[in-house]
Design a protein around this motif. Structure first.
Motif: not given
Ligand code: URA
Length: 263
Positions: A61, A72-73, A76, A79, A81, A93, A149, A166, A169, A172-173
């Motif tokens: 991420g 960021f939350g 996205i 999303c 995806r 999130f 999420k 997912c 994400y 990245t968190q």
């Protein structure tokens, strides 16, 4: 002293403090010091001792430079995806302290979470709040997120391809929060963070894993505890292990009035 004995010491210490304060233990009824008879001396061997350490999968991420967790939350939240977006009401999130030293990771939102856009706010969430409190924290002091999420329809298990879509994400968190300890809830997040997808909970509980430098401790999903309350004691002992690892890793003090490590 072995790890199990240390956990029993912590358990006895916690129960003694509760007794002194005249407070009830919200997570477990009918538990008392006599349940940990050997805690002052050597505790009896039970189950396997925690052991380290398995490498997790690669991080992938990427936050944008300087991006906050909140930004960021927001970026996205729309999303598309995977197909879970088609049936969701709200993207969930995560919630809690953006710089928490302890991160809890569940599976995916249920009906109430989908309605409110927040993790663990239904019945499982009420129990999770007690689990968190059982080692001295409030929900505001830790962070809670999920493997996926968006709500899997009918609360079915998330599918591997949904978890994979997912996943960036969540990573990245992790990079933004930088926790010292990850507590996984249930077998999906346990398998992933111990690098053993599909492994049974009984093989992962009690282990101290490591995921890119972050310690990993696993326990039951709160929904499983709602179905089987006999597992609550095992969950609490997992949480004592998580708290011990957290303190050893230099996690910030909790506001919890009861748990004072070292007392
Ligand atoms: N179960 C989960 O795994 N996550 C939630 O947010 C709620 C229930």
């Amino acid at each position: 002293m072995d790890n199990r004995s240390e956990l029993y010491q912590l358990a006895a210490q916690f129960l003694r403090q509760l007794e002194e304060r005249g407070e009830a233990f919200l997570l477990l009824e009918n538990i008392n010091l006599a349940d940990y008879p050997g805690a002052q001396a050597a505790a009896p061997e039970a189950g396997k001792a925690p052991e380290a350490v398995k490498p997790g999968p690669e991080l992938s991420g990427q936050p944008r430079p300087g991006e906050s967790l909140e930004a960021f939350g927001a970026r996205i939240a729309s999303c598309t995806r995977c197909r879970l977006h088609e049936s969701r009401t709200k993207f969930v999130f995560g919630a809690g302290h953006p710089g928490a030293d302890m991160l809890f990771i569940g599976e995916g939102p249920g009906a109430e979470e989908d309605r409110q856009g927040l993790p663990f706010v239904g019945r499982s969430g009420q129990l999770l709040t007690k689990i968190i409190a059982s080692i001295g924290f409030t929900r505001e002091e830790i962070y809670i997120a999920n493997m996926v999420k968006c709500r899997p329809p009918g609360n079915r298990d998330p599918r591997p391809e949904e978890i994979e879509e997912c996943n960036g994400y969540l990573l990245t968190q992790l990079e933004l929060i930088k926790p010292k300890v990850i507590v996984t809830l249930g077998r999906f997040s346990a398998g992933y963070f111990h690098g053993s997808p599909g492994a049974a909970m009984r093989d992962l509980r009690g282990q101290i894993g490591e995921f890119h430098g972050v310690k990993v401790v696993s326990t039951y999903h709160p929904a499983a505890l709602l179905r089987n309350s006999n597992w609550k004691r095992g969950c609490w002992e997992d949480m004592l292990l998580a708290r011990k690892v957290y303190d050893q890793a230099g996690g910030r003090a909790s506001s919890g009035a009861v748990y004072r490590p070292g007392n």
